[in-house]
Design a protein around this motif. Structure first.
Motif, mmCIF file in Angstrom:
data_model
loop_
_atom_site.group_PDB
_atom_site.id
_atom_site.type_symbol
_atom_site.label_atom_id
_atom_site.label_comp_id
_atom_site.label_asym_id
_atom_site.label_seq_id
_atom_site.Cartn_x
_atom_site.Cartn_y
_atom_site.Cartn_z
ATOM 1 N N PRO A 1 1.613 71.719 27.876
ATOM 2 C CA PRO A 1 2.279 71.016 26.564
ATOM 3 C C PRO A 1 0.465 71.261 25.796
ATOM 4 N N SER B 1 4.226 70.540 33.369
ATOM 5 C CA SER B 1 4.065 71.381 32.832
ATOM 6 C C SER B 1 3.677 72.926 33.518
ATOM 7 N N GLY C 1 9.074 68.910 26.476
ATOM 8 C CA GLY C 1 8.845 69.478 28.135
ATOM 9 C C GLY C 1 9.629 68.715 29.052
ATOM 10 N N GLN D 1 6.053 70.911 23.557
ATOM 11 C CA GLN D 1 5.239 72.313 23.484
ATOM 12 C C GLN D 1 6.160 73.255 22.673
ATOM 13 N N ARG E 1 4.776 76.138 30.955
ATOM 14 C CA ARG E 1 4.822 75.914 29.608
ATOM 15 C C ARG E 1 3.418 74.497 29.663
#
Length: 556
Positions: free
Chosen positions: A92, A85, A56, A49, A90
């Motif tokens: 990836p 994720s 991540g 990330q 967030r």
């Protein structure tokens, strides 16, 4: 194959330090430290990330044995990593892929060869397509087998040895291993070794456990289930944990079966998850391991709760490797077990167990306070029940007890008014079964005197207040019952209204007295006809000396 550096954080909190991986060799060496164990027969995906391509989410799935299932496995891997994720806001941007599988047997001639990498290449291509279709670029895709690695992305002619590259472990550790060791991380063996310690018990001990589980009615067995409530389940659980905290290493077969059956209840299982304090973790893990190994065939379905509890306590203790392997194993055998699903997703998302631990500890305090209040209330009720027989020490409540010197002689029954005897009168409806015949009995009149509201007057039975006199020796007077009448009826069989019966009173007499005191109704009395001596002398008509006019009044 790429040499772009990748930063991976090793260790939690401020003491953790990131390391930089500068190529696939470092990536292959870092794999067991990312998971905490050496994966085998596994698909591993590590999300990268922004900013700086930091690590991540990390997920691990089994490699399906059949190649026909590889497309579905690739889609599931990509969807799972992206979804986990996104829960952290967030998504990836890149991903590292590992396909880990050792050869089924020694290679011909004792030399290394690429048969595993070549066999898994179609799966690597499916994974790359699944991630790129979701906008996530594959930074590196490696095959790790027999302490060697191959890159599925290397397309340069003569770049890679067909026999693969050895993972840097000799003559000394590489930079990745050094950084992980400084951060306090160390692999805990392979996935197969971790699961081998949780294998079901073998013979001869398995037969005794199987018999106990069958008697308890666990699993698919049609045997009867134990009639235990949750309070008994909780007591059984608390006692087992206390024994293991005191140093015990096993339970007898009967208690083991009953505890495995109790943990199938969600409430009891959640109570077991509360044993996660620092001084309880080691003992709780030993207990859950012991129970998991006692889930012998055909009762493997009982293993989901203890396995999940083992994973939970391992995660809280910082052993994420064991937690990850055990949760994956549990979901493989019980895909719909909700608690294992939630813990597995939380662990793969990089969450800390502190939030869940705080919630569990809060619920434990509430439960402890609630149980303390309930126990206090039960103690008060028990004390009140113990004092209940002493509430009425008056011996007159016992019809079989002889009267003492202070009782006084029983007065004679009041003389009956002119008319037929009560026993000869027809009454409407059916007589209540078990109703005592109070009127006209010497015992009733004598006992009623002690419960009277005033002195007995002339022509009035003892215990009947003025205005309640009747004929035929009936205290009800043919109309209402009243308090004094109810007391007289109850006293006839040794029971006072609103008070506990005296010791020695028979249950049938007690029930009859209560029914008489609560549900007695006025009984109409016959009216003698003044002209009944002459047949036809009464216009209403008479029958056996009873005036028809009185009969009509009774009918109204």
């Amino acid at each position: 194959m790429t040499d772009e550096p990748i930063a991976l954080p090793f260790g939690d909190g401020p003491g953790g330090r990131p390391i930089t991986m500068r190529g696939p060799a470092d990536m292959a060496e870092a794999l067991p430290y990312l998971l905490g164990f050496f994966p085998d027969d596994s698909i591993v995906a590590v999300g990268l990330q922004p900013p700086g391509l930091h690590q991540g989410g990390v997920i691990r799935l089994d490699i399906p044995e059949s190649a026909e299932e590889w497309p579905a496995a690739a889609e599931e891997t990509a969807a799972l990593l992206v979804r986990l994720s996104e829960r952290q806001d967030r998504r990836p941007v890149q991903v590292l892929l590992y396909l880990c599988q050792d050869p089924a047997g020694p290679q011909p001639g004792g030399e290394y060869g690429p048969p595993v990498a070549e066999r898994l290449r179609p799966l690597a291509e499916r994974l790359q397509q699944a991630f790129e279709s979701r906008g996530v670029r594959v930074k590196e895709s490696l095959c790790v087998s027999a302490d060697r690695w191959w890159s599925f992305l290397c397309t340069r002619e003569g770049c890679c040895d067909p026999a693969g590259h050895p993972i840097h472990r000799t003559p000394g550790p590489g930079p990745v291993a050094v950084a992980a060791t400084v951060a306090g991380l160390a692999p805990r063996g392979s996935r197969k070794e971790i699961l081998a310690a949780l294998a079901p018990l073998g013979p001869p001990g398995a037969d005794a456990v199987r018999g106990a589980l069958a008697r308890a009615g666990a699993g698919p067995s049609p045997g009867r289930r134990l009639s235990l409530d949750r309070r008994e389940h909780a007591a059984l659980l608390d006692a087992a944990v206390a024994e293991f905290m005191a140093g015990a290493t096993e339970l007898d077969e009967e208690r083991t079966a009953r505890l495995l059956l109790a943990l199938q209840d969600r409430i009891v299982r959640d109570r077991a998850a509360e044993y996660a304090r620092p001084d309880e973790l080691a003992s709780a893990q030993r207990l859950w391991r012991f129970l998991a190994t006692r889930c012998v065939a055909p009762y493997e379905s009982c293993a989901a709760p203890p396995l999940t509890l083992l994973a939970w306590t391992s995660w809280v203790a910082g052993d994420t490797a064991t937690a990850r392997v055990v949760l994956g194993h549990t979901l493989r055998r019980h895909p719909s077990y909700l608690l294992a699903q939630l813990l597995y997703e939380s662990l793969n998302s990089g969450f800390s167990p502190d939030t869940l631990l705080t919630s569990v500890e809060t619920e434990r305090r509430r439960r402890t306070e609630r149980e303390a209040r309930e126990e206090q209330q039960r103690a008060v009720e028990q004390a009140a029940g113990d004092r209940a027989p002493e509430a009425d020490p008056d011996p007159e409540g016992d019809p079989e007890r002889e009267s003492g010197p202070s009782s006084g002689p029983s007065p004679a029954p009041a003389p009956a008014a002119e008319g037929p005897a009560p026993g000869k009168v027809r009454r409407r409806g059916r007589r209540r079964r078990g109703r005592p015949a109070v009127a006209g009995t010497e015992g009733a009149a004598g006992t009623a005197e002690a419960a009277s509201d005033g002195p007995a007057g002339p022509g009035r039975p003892a215990g009947v207040p003025p205005g309640r006199e009747g004929t035929g020796g009936d205290p009800s007077g043919g109309r209402g019952t009243g308090t004094a009448t109810a007391r007289a009826r109850c006293a006839a069989v040794g029971v006072r209204p609103g008070a506990a019966p005296a010791p020695g009173c028979r249950a049938q007499d007690r029930r009859s007295a209560l029914r008489t005191a609560r549900f007695a109704r006025p009984i109409p009395r016959p009216v003698p006809c003044p002209s009944s001596a002459a047949v036809g002398g009464c216009r209403r008509g008479c029958f056996r000396g009873v005036c028809g006019e009185g009969a009509e009044r009774r009918g109204r």
